[in-house]
Design a protein around this motif. Structure first.
Motif, PDB file in Angstrom:
ATOM      1  N   TYR A  66       0.837  -1.210   0.000  1.00  0.00           N
ATOM      2  CA  TYR A  66       0.000   0.000   0.000  1.00  0.00           C
ATOM      3  C   TYR A  66       0.865   1.251   0.000  1.00  0.00           C
ATOM      4  O   TYR A  66       0.640   2.191  -0.780  1.00  0.00           O
ATOM      5  CB  TYR A  66      -0.904  -0.043   1.224  1.00  0.00           C
TER       6      TYR A  66
ATOM      7  N   ALA B 172     -10.381   2.953  -0.837  1.00  0.00           N
ATOM      8  CA  ALA B 172     -10.703   1.950  -1.849  1.00  0.00           C
ATOM      9  C   ALA B 172      -9.441   1.205  -2.284  1.00  0.00           C
ATOM     10  O   ALA B 172      -9.457  -0.029  -2.467  1.00  0.00           O
ATOM     11  CB  ALA B 172     -11.378   2.613  -3.049  1.00  0.00           C
ATOM     12  N   ALA B 173      -8.348   1.951  -2.438  1.00  0.00           N
ATOM     13  CA  ALA B 173      -7.075   1.306  -2.792  1.00  0.00           C
ATOM     14  C   ALA B 173      -6.610   0.376  -1.687  1.00  0.00           C
ATOM     15  O   ALA B 173      -6.075  -0.712  -1.957  1.00  0.00           O
ATOM     16  CB  ALA B 173      -6.022   2.378  -3.076  1.00  0.00           C
TER      17      ALA B 173
ATOM     18  N   GLU C  90      -8.521  -2.805  -1.872  1.00  0.00           N
ATOM     19  CA  GLU C  90      -8.079  -3.629  -3.005  1.00  0.00           C
ATOM     20  C   GLU C  90      -6.798  -4.388  -2.654  1.00  0.00           C
ATOM     21  O   GLU C  90      -6.674  -5.582  -2.959  1.00  0.00           O
ATOM     22  CB  GLU C  90      -7.872  -2.721  -4.222  1.00  0.00           C
TER      23      GLU C  90
ATOM     24  N   ALA D 257      -7.560  -7.234  -0.281  1.00  0.00           N
ATOM     25  CA  ALA D 257      -8.158  -8.389  -0.952  1.00  0.00           C
ATOM     26  C   ALA D 257      -7.084  -9.255  -1.595  1.00  0.00           C
ATOM     27  O   ALA D 257      -7.184 -10.497  -1.592  1.00  0.00           O
ATOM     28  CB  ALA D 257      -9.162  -7.915  -2.000  1.00  0.00           C
ATOM     29  N   ARG D 258      -6.045  -8.626  -2.129  1.00  0.00           N
ATOM     30  CA  ARG D 258      -4.964  -9.389  -2.750  1.00  0.00           C
ATOM     31  C   ARG D 258      -4.200 -10.225  -1.732  1.00  0.00           C
ATOM     32  O   ARG D 258      -3.594 -11.243  -2.072  1.00  0.00           O
ATOM     33  CB  ARG D 258      -4.001  -8.437  -3.463  1.00  0.00           C
TER      34      ARG D 258
END
Length: 456
Positions: free
Chosen positions: A240, A292-293, A296, A299-300
């Motif tokens: 991130y 939101a990033a 994401e 989730a990965r």
């Protein structure tokens, strides 16, 4: 000597400033660190002004007596602990906010001002004092400067030293030095201001601080993510941040920490949760995109759940879990709190290594901290009445610092050296740097009276 010293201090400063009661001296003889020796002080001076500090240091020099500066004594490294026969010099009565200049975005404060009080006062003028150590409701700005304290917001806004522009410092001989300036820029002469930041009272006694302020940020959006494996959470942090994120908060709690906090207060975490990440963004133009990033990336890396707070109240509930880490540990016995900062790419190896160290020594080790800048605070929990448990805890604590250095990190990101980590400083600095440190100490304190035995 003690009787003569006390008489000299009382004659100069008054009985209301000088305290000699043995019980009061004992109460004020140490900070919150365990395994750090504390001597028997000769007197406690509760300074009211720079003039009181000047008088105290001149008397101490005359009698060759050490001086230990103190703030609220919330430190975790023994930096405020007494040495035998010393004068404890408390700055907590010097608690005036001298000035808030909204135009220049600065505040001038005395060292005894409590961090949270400054934050509240400047907020009334639409400003923001960013450094917010976990003890912000009780720790003082002077103590924060002395240890270069950080906090939850430091991932975006920096640590205490990043906000210090100028200082008033009383030197060992009682002379008063002013460093730095009010302006945002200035490179005239050596940067003496930041030489004193983080010096833990070993070079001089800080009596006034000028700090930079920021405009008050927009209300932050906050999210929380849970994981079954703490390594996955660590990989999220690295990925991130590598993608260019600039969160205003990015905190990690491992499974043992979550279990301790949940036992203290039920915040609804499922049993067996392996890790929790908390992230906030206060950028009004991109906060929603930042979160939101984050979701994401989570989730990965197999996050079990990602929750975005719908309002400020829900955000506060999420962040409460992190702020409860300290209080939740208090009923468990003693804790040795480490303060290791490692590169973010090494965070997973560090947290996994900490768990292995705890298992190897049969002690509970929890790990939480400021993941966004790699500064973690493993807590080694033990029964202080059990000598064998205390010995295992001490060994685990030492190995955690060694692990941090092996991974390219540092033994302290924000708590300071004090006495707790003094034996490790040479290992991190190396001989050339250590010798330079000692020459600086000798230049400012040739008789070695300022907080002796701390840092070096």
């Amino acid at each position: 000597m003690s009787a003569e010293l006390r008489a000299a201090l009382t004659a100069e400063l008054g009985a209301g400033v000088v305290v000699t009661d043995a019980d009061v001296l004992a109460t004020n003889a140490r900070d919150e660190a365990h395994f750090c020796p504390a001597g028997v002080p000769a007197a406690l001076v509760r300074a009211r002004s720079t003039a009181d500090v000047v008088a105290t240091l001149r008397i101490a020099g005359r009698y060759g007596v050490p001086v230990v500066p103190q703030g609220a004594r919330t430190g975790l490294s023994g930096g405020a602990n007494a040495v035998d026969g010393c004068i404890l010099l408390s700055l907590t009565r010097m608690a005036r906010i001298v000035e808030v200049d909204a135009g220049e975005r600065i505040a001038v404060v005395q060292p005894g001002v409590v961090n949270a009080e400054l934050s509240r006062v400047v907020a009334e003028q639409g400003l923001f004092y960013a450094p917010d150590p976990a003890s912000w409701e009780s720790s003082t700005i002077g103590g924060n400067v002395a240890t270069n304290a950080g906090g939850l917001c430091c991932v975006k806004y920096g640590v205490t030293g990043d906000k210090v522009r100028a200082l008033e410092v009383v030197l060992a001989d009682g002379s008063v030095l002013r460093t730095g300036r009010r302006t945002a820029k200035g490179v005239a002469g050596y940067d003496l201001t930041h030489l004193f930041v983080g010096s833990e009272g070993t070079l001089g006694v800080i009596t006034e601080i000028t700090v930079a302020l920021d405009p008050a940020p927009a209300p932050a959006l906050t999210a929380a993510a849970t994981f079954s494996d703490v390594a996955d959470a660590c990989h999220v942090v690295d990925a991130y941040m590598a993608a260019g994120a600039r969160p205003s908060l990015l905190e990690l709690m491992d499974g043992p920490t979550i279990a301790v906090v949940s036992a203290y207060r039920d915040l609804g975490f499922p049993a067996g949760t392996g890790a929790l990440l908390l992230v906030s963004s206060d950028d009004p133009d991109r906060a929603a995109a930042d979160l939101a990033a984050f979701a994401e990336v989570c989730a990965r890396y197999d996050a079990t759940e990602v929750v975005v707070a719908e309002d400020a109240a829900e955000a506060d509930l999420l962040i409460e879990a992190r702020r409860l880490v300290g209080p939740a540990h208090e009923p468990l016995g003693a804790s040795l709190v480490d303060d290791v900062c490692v590169p973010r790419r090494a965070l997973a190896r560090f947290v996994q290594g900490v768990a292995a160290i705890g298992a190897r020594h049969d002690v509970l080790v929890t790990c939480a901290g400021h993941a966004g800048d790699g500064n973690m605070h493993p807590g080694v929990v033990f029964d202080p009445a059990d000598p064998a448990a205390a010995a295992r805890a001490q060994q685990a604590f030492e190995e955690i610092m060694g692990l941090g250095l092996e991974l390219g990190g540092t033994i302290t990101g924000e708590h300071g050296i004090g006495t707790l980590k003094a034996s490790w400083l040479a290992r991190e600095l190396g001989p050339v740097s250590l010798a330079a440190h000692r020459r600086i100490k000798d230049a400012f304190d040739p008789d070695g009276l300022l907080n002796p035995g701390k840092v070096l």
